[in-house]
Design a protein around this motif. Structure first.
Motif, PDB file in Angstrom:
ATOM      1  N   LEU A   1      -3.579   4.335   6.800  1.00 20.54           N
ATOM      2  CA  LEU A   1      -4.290   4.182   5.529  1.00 20.54           C
ATOM      3  C   LEU A   1      -5.214   5.375   5.282  1.00 20.54           C
ATOM      4  O   LEU A   1      -5.300   5.888   4.164  1.00 20.54           O
ATOM      5  CB  LEU A   1      -5.080   2.878   5.530  1.00 20.54           C
TER       6      LEU A   1
ATOM      7  N   LEU B   1      -1.303  -5.234   4.860  1.00 16.54           N
ATOM      8  CA  LEU B   1      -1.077  -3.980   4.144  1.00 16.54           C
ATOM      9  C   LEU B   1       0.131  -3.200   4.642  1.00 16.54           C
ATOM     10  O   LEU B   1       0.483  -2.177   4.065  1.00 16.54           O
ATOM     11  CB  LEU B   1      -2.322  -3.094   4.249  1.00 16.54           C
TER      12      LEU B   1
ATOM     13  N   MET C   1     -10.930  -1.812   3.857  1.00 21.11           N
ATOM     14  CA  MET C   1     -10.429  -0.892   2.840  1.00 21.11           C
ATOM     15  C   MET C   1     -11.577  -0.154   2.147  1.00 21.11           C
ATOM     16  O   MET C   1     -11.472   1.043   1.853  1.00 21.11           O
ATOM     17  CB  MET C   1      -9.589  -1.652   1.823  1.00 21.11           C
TER      18      MET C   1
ATOM     19  N   SER D   1       0.849  -1.197   0.000  1.00 19.34           N
ATOM     20  CA  SER D   1       0.000   0.000   0.000  1.00 19.34           C
ATOM     21  C   SER D   1       0.877   1.237   0.000  1.00 19.34           C
ATOM     22  O   SER D   1       2.042   1.196   0.420  1.00 19.34           O
ATOM     23  CB  SER D   1      -0.919   0.020   1.229  1.00 19.34           C
TER      24      SER D   1
END
Length: 485
Positions: free
Chosen positions: A132, A125, A90, A53
């Protein structure tokens, strides 16, 4: 994929754009991270590090490449096509759940503790939910800096930052430029006040015919329209409403957004990407379907078909119910009556309303619908379940449970359940063997014509049966299969 260093290195050396979004490459000698297709000469293998990511690359101390702009690459196809907790997380992060409800809200929505969720995301990730969400805020900030003339304090607030200081620090860390320097590098700003012009990337190939044709042919008057080569529709968003215009281009989808509240920008983009299935991996899908010799010619005629999605799962479920056993025109008429009766009005040239909320529909007298009594009963049950939350079709929904809950409602059968799973939930393996168009196409191609036999044949198409349906439908002469004139 990032753990297969040899495969990743081959993709970087060949500048293979198919892998953009699958992983990111950190370059030790420069301190930057890139997408696999970066035009800069690839570094030596020993100087490459691979991350799952952008957030993981950022946490490792790399800044975004100014040439290939890895934050603007297509998203990983895994997040829209998987049904596990990481994929749900996500999708929920992209839909702004962390910014609205924090990490505890995200964890609660998934049925996990905060610590369990952080472990899951870190393991796959390389970054936790806050990192994130921070990466997403950085991308939103860059879009606002480069496409608007908003003061930086307003950009910071709209992008979801808690303070201007956090905004400045994040932009510098991620892009190695100050917000002011980023703005100095931009192109012309759109003239229309409040309108943002964006490019939505995708993995090639993309066949726009059925994608935009379906949206245009089934569009609800007042909520959707096809105008000047673009699909336009209203959007109901967490902080207000918006209007989006989407036009297919050879290497991107042109997106023009007008938003009542700029805090909804990243959410609106995520929903438009899901609507157009832009994060799909068409090469993987088409290769699998081509293995069937009877499907191969259809795939080869127009590869890259996507599954048209939705910007509002509840809206689509209601429309799917209204579309049971009636023509496309009749379904549009029924939906338009609901919009006129209880849709929220908006100001726009051509569009007039937002599609009604489940709560508004639950309070509506079903007699307004010119449908059989059994359909009214089903309508009442569906909108009530959506309004009270007993039916969850959101981005974090459990696909199997949603199917079971839909099927338990009166008047809703397998066809409606699978259509909702395909287009509202985003299940790439949803399949409708009883659909008349699918059965006619199957017989035309020499595939089994009975549902049971077709299901057996379609086992080889898994997990991409929803895409097989698009190719089967494409064999018919219907407006959903072609771009409007």
């Amino acid at each position: 994929m990032h753990e297969d260093a040899e495969r990743c290195a081959r993709a970087v050396r060949s500048k293979d754009a198919r892998f953009d979004g699958w992983f990111f490459t950190g370059v030790l000698t420069t301190g930057i991270y890139c997408r696999p297709s970066c035009p800069v000469a690839p570094p030596k293998v020993e100087n490459m590090r691979f991350y799952p990511s952008a957030a993981a690359a950022q946490q490792a101390g790399f800044r975004a490449c100014k040439r290939c702009r890895p934050d603007a690459s297509p998203g990983s196809p895994l997040w829209n096509h998987r049904a596990d907790a990481v994929a749900k997380a996500m999708r929920m992060i992209a839909d702004g759940v962390v910014d609205r409800e924090g990490v505890p809200g995200l964890a609660a929505g998934l049925g996990y503790s905060v610590r369990q969720l952080e472990r899951l995301l870190l393991a796959e990730l390389g970054a936790g939910p806050l990192a994130l969400a921070r990466a997403q805020r950085a991308q939103t900030a860059r879009l606002l800096i480069e496409t608007t003339s908003l003061p930086m304090a307003e950009v910071a607030q709209a992008a979801g930052f808690a303070s201007v200081r956090a905004f400045n620090e994040t932009v510098r860390e991620v892009f190695a430029l100050s917000p002011t320097d980023l703005r100095a590098r931009r192109g012309p700003v759109p003239e229309a006040p409040g309108a943002l012009s964006l490019r939505l990337p995708f993995r090639a190939p993309l066949c726009p015919d059925n994608l935009f044709g379906h949206l245009a042919a089934t569009g609800v008057p007042g909520v959707e329209e096809w105008r000047d080569g673009a699909y336009r529709r209203t959007l109901r968003l967490p902080h207000g409403h918006g209007v989006v215009s989407l036009s297919p281009r050879p290497d991107h989808v042109a997106c023009r957004l007008s938003l009542g509240d700029l805090r909804d920008l990243s959410i609106a983009i995520a929903r438009c990407r899901r609507l157009l299935d832009l994060d799909a991996d068409p090469v993987a899908v088409d290769d699998q379907l081509r293995a069937d010799p009877l499907l191969a010619p259809v795939v080869d005629r127009a590869p890259g078909r996507r599954v048209p999605g939705t910007v509002d799962a509840a809206e689509f479920a209601v429309r799917a119910l209204l579309g049971q056993q009636v023509s496309t025109a009749a379904a549009r008429t029924h939906a338009a009556r609901l919009v006129t009766a209880v849709g929220d009005p908006v100001e726009d040239v051509g569009l007039t309303h937002l599609f009604p909320t489940p709560r508004a529909l639950a309070e509506l007298d079903p007699a307004v619908l010119a449908v059989p009594a059994s359909r009214r009963t089903a309508f009442r049950a569906l909108v009530t379940a959506l309004a009270d939350g007993s039916l969850d079709l959101g981005v974090g929904a459990d696909w199997d449970k949603a199917r079971a809950d839909l099927l338990a409602l009166p008047g809703i059968g397998p066809w409606t359940v699978e259509v909702v799973a395909m287009r509202a939930l985003g299940d790439p393996d949803a399949f409708i063997p009883t659909d008349l168009g699918v059965r006619v196409a199957a017989r035309t191609l020499g595939l089994p014509g009975t549902p049971a036999a077709l299901v057996r044949r379609a086992q080889a198409w898994r997990p991409w049966r929803a895409y097989a349906v698009q190719y089967l439908w494409a064999t018919g002469d219907h407006a959903v299969n072609r771009l409007p004139a």
